[in-house]
Design a protein around this motif. Structure first.
Motif, short mmCIF file in Angstrom:
data_model
loop_
_atom_site.label_atom_id
_atom_site.label_comp_id
_atom_site.label_asym_id
_atom_site.label_seq_id
_atom_site.Cartn_x
_atom_site.Cartn_y
_atom_site.Cartn_z
N GLY A 1 0.88 -1.21 0.04
CA GLY A 1 -0.01 0.10 0.03
C GLY A 1 0.77 1.21 -0.07
O GLY A 1 0.37 2.22 0.74
N ASP A 2 2.08 1.28 -0.72
CA ASP A 2 2.93 2.36 -0.62
C ASP A 2 2.01 3.81 -1.20
O ASP A 2 1.45 3.48 -2.25
CB ASP A 2 4.24 2.11 -1.79
CG ASP A 2 5.00 1.33 -1.02
OD1 ASP A 2 4.60 0.55 -0.10
OD2 ASP A 2 6.06 1.22 -1.84
N PRO A 3 2.14 4.60 -0.58
CA PRO A 3 1.53 6.07 -1.04
C PRO A 3 1.88 6.28 -2.32
O PRO A 3 3.29 6.50 -2.64
CB PRO A 3 1.60 7.05 0.14
CG PRO A 3 2.00 6.26 1.29
CD PRO A 3 2.78 4.99 0.73
N ILE A 4 1.15 6.63 -3.23
CA ILE A 4 1.51 7.17 -4.79
C ILE A 4 1.65 8.75 -4.71
O ILE A 4 2.48 9.14 -5.42
CB ILE A 4 0.67 6.75 -5.53
CG1 ILE A 4 1.24 6.70 -6.98
CG2 ILE A 4 -0.69 7.47 -5.48
CD1 ILE A 4 0.35 5.98 -8.14
N ALA A 5 0.98 9.37 -4.09
CA ALA A 5 0.90 11.06 -4.13
C ALA A 5 2.13 11.58 -3.42
O ALA A 5 2.83 11.08 -2.41
CB ALA A 5 -0.28 11.63 -3.15
N GLY A 6 2.80 12.45 -4.24
CA GLY A 6 4.15 13.03 -3.97
C GLY A 6 5.34 12.34 -4.30
O GLY A 6 6.27 12.60 -3.69
N THR A 7 5.13 11.67 -5.30
CA THR A 7 6.23 10.73 -5.82
C THR A 7 6.57 11.21 -7.33
O THR A 7 7.72 10.65 -7.70
CB THR A 7 6.09 9.15 -5.89
OG1 THR A 7 4.81 9.06 -6.87
CG2 THR A 7 5.72 8.79 -4.39
N THR B 1 5.26 17.99 -11.44
CA THR B 1 6.62 18.05 -11.70
C THR B 1 7.11 19.74 -11.20
O THR B 1 8.21 19.68 -10.85
CB THR B 1 7.08 17.58 -12.87
OG1 THR B 1 6.74 18.53 -13.99
CG2 THR B 1 6.75 16.23 -13.09
N ASP B 2 6.08 20.49 -11.01
CA ASP B 2 6.87 21.84 -10.76
C ASP B 2 6.58 21.99 -9.30
O ASP B 2 7.52 22.94 -8.67
CB ASP B 2 6.06 23.13 -11.17
CG ASP B 2 4.54 22.79 -10.86
OD1 ASP B 2 4.13 21.87 -10.92
OD2 ASP B 2 4.07 23.96 -10.94
N LEU B 3 6.10 20.86 -8.45
CA LEU B 3 6.23 21.09 -7.02
C LEU B 3 6.93 20.07 -6.45
O LEU B 3 7.32 18.81 -6.82
CB LEU B 3 4.54 20.83 -6.70
CG LEU B 3 3.45 21.64 -7.28
CD1 LEU B 3 2.11 21.23 -6.76
CD2 LEU B 3 3.84 23.07 -6.68
N GLY B 4 7.32 20.17 -5.12
CA GLY B 4 8.16 19.18 -4.29
C GLY B 4 7.09 18.33 -3.76
O GLY B 4 5.93 18.39 -3.58
N PRO B 5 7.77 17.35 -3.10
CA PRO B 5 6.86 16.21 -2.57
C PRO B 5 5.42 16.72 -1.58
O PRO B 5 4.46 16.04 -1.81
CB PRO B 5 7.89 15.34 -2.00
CG PRO B 5 9.02 15.33 -2.51
CD PRO B 5 9.06 16.72 -2.85
N PRO B 6 5.91 17.54 -0.54
CA PRO B 6 4.82 17.90 0.36
C PRO B 6 3.85 18.46 -0.34
O PRO B 6 2.72 18.48 0.17
CB PRO B 6 5.48 18.35 1.50
CG PRO B 6 6.78 18.87 0.95
CD PRO B 6 7.26 18.01 -0.15
#
Length: 298
Positions: A17-23, A212-217
């Protein structure tokens, strides 16, 4: 698709169940080079080009932090004639800045360096990339090829197979450029629905890895808002502030339409247990995960 005794990173990530958002990896510029021969494990760096040409292109791309990807059409037999290349620039306005050219000799690719220095015109549609780079990771090929077929049948002029885009464990991965939107964990049916919605101006939280213009958080914060309030256009949400205190983050996101509204999204970062994250890399690695703790109207 699990085979007894063989490790597949995408299967393992789904089971955990690895989170996908922020990757989604950061990036604002992409270089695409149509390459119809076999793709080496290291993509552009490993292909047979004149050394001086390869160095020239790589140096120009590195100077603007552009990502260089090999691409090809799914059609069999492979098309004949000159190969194509493209330079795509992300624009916060949503304009599709692209320059396209052709190449028959290695030296023709030197034009890429010139194209990297100036954004292209806006009269091109977006490009849909599907990672099928089996030499890099088997999951990318096994899961990516059915997705590439489904999308190519629906949008033959927009879709290209691509070398490694990052995030093998989230295969199948699709990237819409120059929008800079990563989607993952797709199958054939889901990919058509996701891309159709994207092209209609509706980004959903399901399958979204990030912008891709944003950082993970920041990516996680936007995905959380899409999940809570429903799909929105690629540029409807704008990150206007990011603050960190230790493992705690607060990201301010403004919804531009239909009525300007601001939200503060609180997140906490933690390091997941070490796992084997790719098929080819046997050493375990620990990913950083950002979990949303609260969403407030600002």
């Amino acid at each position: 698709m699990t085979t007894t005794g063989r490790f597949f990173c995408a299967d393992a990530a789904r089971m955990r169940g690895d989170p996908i958002a922020g990757t989604a990896p950061r990036g604002l510029v992409w270089v695409l080079i149509e390459y119809r021969s076999g793709w080496p494990v290291n993509g552009f760096d490993g292909i047979d080009l004149a050394p001086e040409v390869k160095t020239h292109v790589w140096s120009a791309a590195h100077a603007v932090r552009a990502r260089v990807l090999l691409v090809r059409r799914l059609a069999r037999p492979r098309p004949e004639g000159p190969g194509r290349w493209a330079v795509l620039h992300y624009e916060p306005s949503g304009a599709y800045r692209q320059r396209w050219g052709t190449w028959t000799r290695d030296e023709d690719l030197v034009e890429i360096a010139d194209a990297l220095r100036s954004p292209g015109p806006t009269d091109h549609p977006p490009v849909v990339l599907v990672c099928v780079h089996g030499q890099h990771d088997v999951c990318c090929a096994v899961r990516g090829r059915p997705v590439a077929r489904a999308l190519s049948e629906r949008w033959p002029n927009l879709v290209w197979e691509s070398t490694h885009v990052g995030g093998d464990r989230f295969a199948a991965n699709v990237v819409v450029v120059p929008d800079g939107v990563y989607y993952g964990r797709l199958d054939a049916a889901a990919s058509v629905a996701v891309v159709e919605e994207h092209l209609a101006g509706r980004v959903h939280a399901d399958h979204l890895r990030g912008y891709t213009d944003l950082g993970p958080p920041q990516q996680v914060a936007v995905a959380a808002l899409l999940g809570r309030f429903g799909p929105a256009g690629r540029h409807d949400y704008a990150v206007t502030g990011t603050a960190r205190e230790g493992d705690d983050w607060r990201v301010r996101v403004e919804l531009r339409a239909p009525v300007p509204t601001a939200f503060d999204v609180d997140l906490r970062a933690h390091r997941a247990p070490p796992y084997r994250l790719t098929c080819r890399g046997p050493a375990p690695s620990a990913a950083i995960v950002y979990e949303v703790s609260a969403i407030h109207s600002a």
